[in-house]
Design an enzyme around this catalytic site. Structure first.
Site, PDB file in Angstrom:
ATOM      1  N   ARG A 178      26.272   8.790  31.820  1.00 31.59           N
ATOM      2  CA  ARG A 178      25.083   8.701  33.662  1.00 31.59           C
ATOM      3  C   ARG A 178      23.962   9.324  33.146  1.00 31.59           C
ATOM      4  NH1 ARG A 178      29.584  10.485  37.187  1.00 31.59           N
ATOM      5  NH2 ARG A 178      29.805  12.132  36.166  1.00 31.59           N
ATOM      6  N   HIS A 186      24.318  19.238  34.724  1.00 27.79           N
ATOM      7  CA  HIS A 186      24.329  17.916  35.623  1.00 27.79           C
ATOM      8  C   HIS A 186      25.664  18.418  37.154  1.00 27.79           C
ATOM      9  CE1 HIS A 186      27.683  15.710  34.526  1.00 27.79           C
ATOM     10  NE2 HIS A 186      27.327  15.880  32.935  1.00 27.79           N
ATOM     11  N   CYS A 192      29.845  17.038  36.437  1.00 25.22           N
ATOM     12  CA  CYS A 192      29.502  16.631  35.129  1.00 25.22           C
ATOM     13  C   CYS A 192      31.280  17.472  34.862  1.00 25.22           C
ATOM     14  CB  CYS A 192      29.660  18.626  35.072  1.00 25.22           C
ATOM     15  SG  CYS A 192      29.740  18.441  32.942  1.00 25.22           S
TER      16      CYS A 192
HETATM   17 CO    CO Z   1      28.509  16.707  32.096  1.00 27.83          CO
END
Ligand code: CO
Length: 208
Positions: free
Chosen positions: A45, A97, A100
């Site tokens: 993503r 991010h 995660c």
């Molecule tokens: Co990640």
């Protein structure tokens, strides 16, 4: 997703690019001169170029589980060497991010086989910052903070390398720590005080 569609998509993409610029692939084939080395998570993503709004040729990219820069990882170290010494990038970004999966896994008690040594590097980040993290009662807030601290520690791992120390001395190469917020799509600059962090860690890690 039908895997065969990818070739049809590719044909369409080539056509679109050539319509915008008939010399597009000719220019690409002449070499790369990226300004940025981007080290991010392999998470499907979190795409590198798309979230930064940049194009092929703009960033040298390295992705792995949880955007790690382990000190003895030949792949990450080779990427840093090539990007800094040969491509002469002036910025290195470590981009984590929220949410995660790698960071989540490192917070849980589970034997994950070959992933164990990789995730142990994240557990080391937890240990270094355990006083701060154990103060946070909300599990989600603790998880998000570990994502940020992991980015910070991976930036420090970048700074430990001779290539980066030389490039900082010679041309003020800068290291940045960012987090991509999957819930909003926004990039967050952790505003790591690179100079201060550098001075702090150089006392121990200076090799150049
Ligand atoms: Co990640």
């Amino acid at each position: 997703m039908n895997i065969d569609n990818i070739f049809a998509n590719n044909q369409q993409w080539v056509q679109n690019r050539l319509e915008l610029d008939p010399n597009y692939f000719k220019s690409l084939s002449q070499g790369q001169n990226p300004e940025i080395l981007y080290i991010g998570c392999a998470d499907s993503r979190v795409s590198a170029e798309e979230l930064m709004g940049i194009s092929p040729g703009d960033a040298f990219v390295h992705r792995n589980i949880a955007n790690m820069v382990p000190n003895s990882d030949l792949s990450a170290m080779s990427v840093i060497d090539y990007a800094v010494v040969h491509l002469k990038v002036n910025h290195i970004v470590v981009c984590g991010h929220y949410y995660c999966g790698g960071v989540k896994a490192a917070m849980q008690q589970a034997d994950l086989g070959i992933l164990n040594p990789w995730l142990r590097n994240i557990r080391d980040v937890f240990r270094i910052h355990k006083d701060e993290l154990n103060e946070i009662e909300d599990e989600e807030a603790k998880y998000k903070r570990l994502v940020e601290l992991n980015v910070q520690e991976q930036c420090i791992n970048v700074i430990k390398t001779a290539e980066v120390q030389s490039a900082y001395r010679d041309r003020q190469l800068t290291v940045h720590g960012w987090v991509f917020d999957i819930h909003s799509g926004h990039l967050k600059d952790l505003k790591i005080n690179f100079k201060k962090v550098l001075e702090d860690v150089m006392e121990i890690y200076r090799i150049v």
